[in-house]
Motif scaffolding. Structure first.
Motif, PDB file in Angstrom:
ATOM      1  N   ARG A 107     -10.082  13.099  -9.509  1.00 32.81           N
ATOM      2  CA  ARG A 107      -9.256  13.081 -10.733  1.00 32.81           C
ATOM      3  C   ARG A 107      -8.067  12.145 -10.581  1.00 32.81           C
ATOM      4  NH1 ARG A 107      -8.914  19.374 -11.720  1.00 32.81           N
ATOM      5  NH2 ARG A 107     -10.098  19.427  -9.823  1.00 32.81           N
ATOM      6  N   LEU A 108      -7.493  12.095  -9.407  1.00 34.75           N
ATOM      7  CA  LEU A 108      -6.372  11.199  -9.143  1.00 34.75           C
ATOM      8  C   LEU A 108      -6.819   9.735  -9.242  1.00 34.75           C
ATOM      9  CD1 LEU A 108      -3.413  11.468  -8.500  1.00 34.75           C
ATOM     10  CD2 LEU A 108      -3.981  11.586  -6.089  1.00 34.75           C
ATOM     11  N   HIS A 109      -8.028   9.486  -8.791  1.00 37.22           N
ATOM     12  CA  HIS A 109      -8.599   8.138  -8.910  1.00 37.22           C
ATOM     13  C   HIS A 109      -8.668   7.730 -10.386  1.00 37.22           C
ATOM     14  CE1 HIS A 109     -11.422   4.883  -7.575  1.00 37.22           C
ATOM     15  NE2 HIS A 109     -11.782   4.975  -8.837  1.00 37.22           N
ATOM     16  N   LYS A 110      -9.158   8.622 -11.213  1.00 36.98           N
ATOM     17  CA  LYS A 110      -9.280   8.332 -12.655  1.00 36.98           C
ATOM     18  C   LYS A 110      -7.920   8.104 -13.301  1.00 36.98           C
ATOM     19  CE  LYS A 110     -13.666  10.717 -13.183  1.00 36.98           C
ATOM     20  NZ  LYS A 110     -14.389  11.841 -13.754  1.00 36.98           N
ATOM     21  N   LEU A 111      -6.906   8.803 -12.823  1.00 36.46           N
ATOM     22  CA  LEU A 111      -5.564   8.678 -13.399  1.00 36.46           C
ATOM     23  C   LEU A 111      -4.825   7.414 -12.955  1.00 36.46           C
ATOM     24  CD1 LEU A 111      -4.100  12.295 -13.052  1.00 36.46           C
ATOM     25  CD2 LEU A 111      -4.601  11.074 -15.181  1.00 36.46           C
ATOM     26  N   THR A 112      -5.151   6.874 -11.778  1.00 35.74           N
ATOM     27  CA  THR A 112      -4.286   5.845 -11.212  1.00 35.74           C
ATOM     28  C   THR A 112      -4.938   4.521 -10.840  1.00 35.74           C
ATOM     29  OG1 THR A 112      -4.614   6.705  -8.957  1.00 35.74           O
ATOM     30  CG2 THR A 112      -2.759   7.609 -10.217  1.00 35.74           C
TER      31      THR A 112
ATOM     32  N   MET B 161       0.822  -1.207   0.000  1.00 33.99           N
ATOM     33  CA  MET B 161       0.000   0.000   0.000  1.00 33.99           C
ATOM     34  C   MET B 161       0.857   1.259   0.000  1.00 33.99           C
ATOM     35  SD  MET B 161      -3.319  -1.052   2.286  1.00 33.99           S
ATOM     36  CE  MET B 161      -4.188   0.486   1.964  1.00 33.99           C
ATOM     37  N   ASN B 162       1.966   1.249   0.735  1.00 35.96           N
ATOM     38  CA  ASN B 162       2.833   2.425   0.752  1.00 35.96           C
ATOM     39  C   ASN B 162       3.623   2.573  -0.545  1.00 35.96           C
ATOM     40  OD1 ASN B 162       2.472   3.949   3.266  1.00 35.96           O
ATOM     41  ND2 ASN B 162       2.902   1.982   4.196  1.00 35.96           N
ATOM     42  N   LEU B 163       4.020   1.466  -1.155  1.00 36.17           N
ATOM     43  CA  LEU B 163       4.640   1.540  -2.488  1.00 36.17           C
ATOM     44  C   LEU B 163       3.651   2.116  -3.490  1.00 36.17           C
ATOM     45  CD1 LEU B 163       6.574  -1.853  -2.636  1.00 36.17           C
ATOM     46  CD2 LEU B 163       7.598   0.440  -2.738  1.00 36.17           C
ATOM     47  N   ALA B 164       2.401   1.686  -3.388  1.00 30.72           N
ATOM     48  CA  ALA B 164       1.355   2.219  -4.260  1.00 30.72           C
ATOM     49  C   ALA B 164       1.188   3.723  -4.033  1.00 30.72           C
ATOM     50  CB  ALA B 164       0.046   1.490  -4.011  1.00 30.72           C
ATOM     51  N   CYS B 165       1.231   4.144  -2.777  1.00 29.98           N
ATOM     52  CA  CYS B 165       1.117   5.577  -2.468  1.00 29.98           C
ATOM     53  C   CYS B 165       2.245   6.366  -3.134  1.00 29.98           C
ATOM     54  CB  CYS B 165       1.128   5.805  -0.964  1.00 29.98           C
ATOM     55  SG  CYS B 165      -0.393   5.322  -0.139  1.00 29.98           S
TER      56      CYS B 165
ATOM     57  N   ILE C  41      -8.412   2.477  -3.201  1.00 31.80           N
ATOM     58  CA  ILE C  41      -9.136   3.719  -2.903  1.00 31.80           C
ATOM     59  C   ILE C  41      -8.534   4.409  -1.686  1.00 31.80           C
ATOM     60  CG2 ILE C  41     -11.364   4.606  -2.085  1.00 31.80           C
ATOM     61  CD1 ILE C  41     -12.620   2.414  -3.970  1.00 31.80           C
ATOM     62  N   ARG C  42      -8.185   3.660  -0.648  1.00 33.73           N
ATOM     63  CA  ARG C  42      -7.581   4.252   0.548  1.00 33.73           C
ATOM     64  C   ARG C  42      -6.185   4.801   0.259  1.00 33.73           C
ATOM     65  NH1 ARG C  42     -10.028   6.752   2.245  1.00 33.73           N
ATOM     66  NH2 ARG C  42      -8.522   7.161   3.864  1.00 33.73           N
ATOM     67  N   ALA C  43      -5.425   4.126  -0.608  1.00 32.49           N
ATOM     68  CA  ALA C  43      -4.095   4.629  -0.983  1.00 32.49           C
ATOM     69  C   ALA C  43      -4.229   5.950  -1.729  1.00 32.49           C
ATOM     70  CB  ALA C  43      -3.357   3.598  -1.827  1.00 32.49           C
ATOM     71  N   ILE C  44      -5.166   6.030  -2.648  1.00 35.43           N
ATOM     72  CA  ILE C  44      -5.402   7.285  -3.378  1.00 35.43           C
ATOM     73  C   ILE C  44      -5.804   8.377  -2.400  1.00 35.43           C
ATOM     74  CG2 ILE C  44      -6.921   8.424  -5.061  1.00 35.43           C
ATOM     75  CD1 ILE C  44      -6.995   5.630  -6.540  1.00 35.43           C
ATOM     76  N   GLY C  45      -6.667   8.041  -1.449  1.00 34.37           N
ATOM     77  CA  GLY C  45      -7.092   9.012  -0.440  1.00 34.37           C
ATOM     78  C   GLY C  45      -5.939   9.488   0.424  1.00 34.37           C
TER      79      GLY C  45
END
Length: 138
Positions: free
Chosen positions: A28-33, A7-11, A49-53
């Motif tokens: 917008r970040l959700h749509k991009l990633t 999760m942190n690598l994803a962040c 979703i939590r990583a994007i948040g």
């Protein structure tokens, strides 16, 4: 540990995309990633979703402190805290166990909690942060 690290690598990858595109809005970040992160790190939907948040919230804090545009990319420690919402973790206080979403699926395990924390958990709302310190998960 694998889930926390992934999760942190994803962040960090989401943060790179956010910084490169100067896009710090959660939607917008959700749509991009979203799809790339799920594919690259094997995260479940809610983990992604939590990583994007987490990234969007970190940039929101950066923006409040900045006097101009954000000029440095945010980074996340591999063992840094990760927020788990009620879809990712639940507590069974009567049996001192919890059910937590991991990369391998749901895992049920025992946990220790003091009386004060037990009382708070009985009325828990929102998120619980999972973090690793001194060889233990909290």
């Amino acid at each position: 540990m694998e889930t926390l690290t992934a999760m942190n690598l994803a962040c960090n990858q989401i943060s790179a995309v956010a910084f490169d595109n100067q896009c710090f809005n959660r939607i917008r970040l959700h749509k991009l990633t979203y799809y790339a992160i799920r594919e690259d790190f094997g995260l479940k939907s809610q983990m992604t979703i939590r990583a994007i948040g987490k990234v969007a919230d970190a940039y929101k804090v950066k923006a409040k402190k900045a006097t101009g545009p954000i000029d440095t990319q945010g980074t996340f420690r591999l063992k840094g805290a990760v927020a788990f919402d009620c879809r990712m973790i639940s507590f069974a206080l009567s049996s001192d166990s919890l059910s937590i979403l991991t990369l391998e699926g749901r895992q049920v395990m025992k946990f220790e909690v003091g009386d004060n924390a037990r009382n708070l958990l009985a009325f828990q709302k929102g998120e619980s942060d999972l973090f690793f310190r001194n060889g233990h998960f909290f």
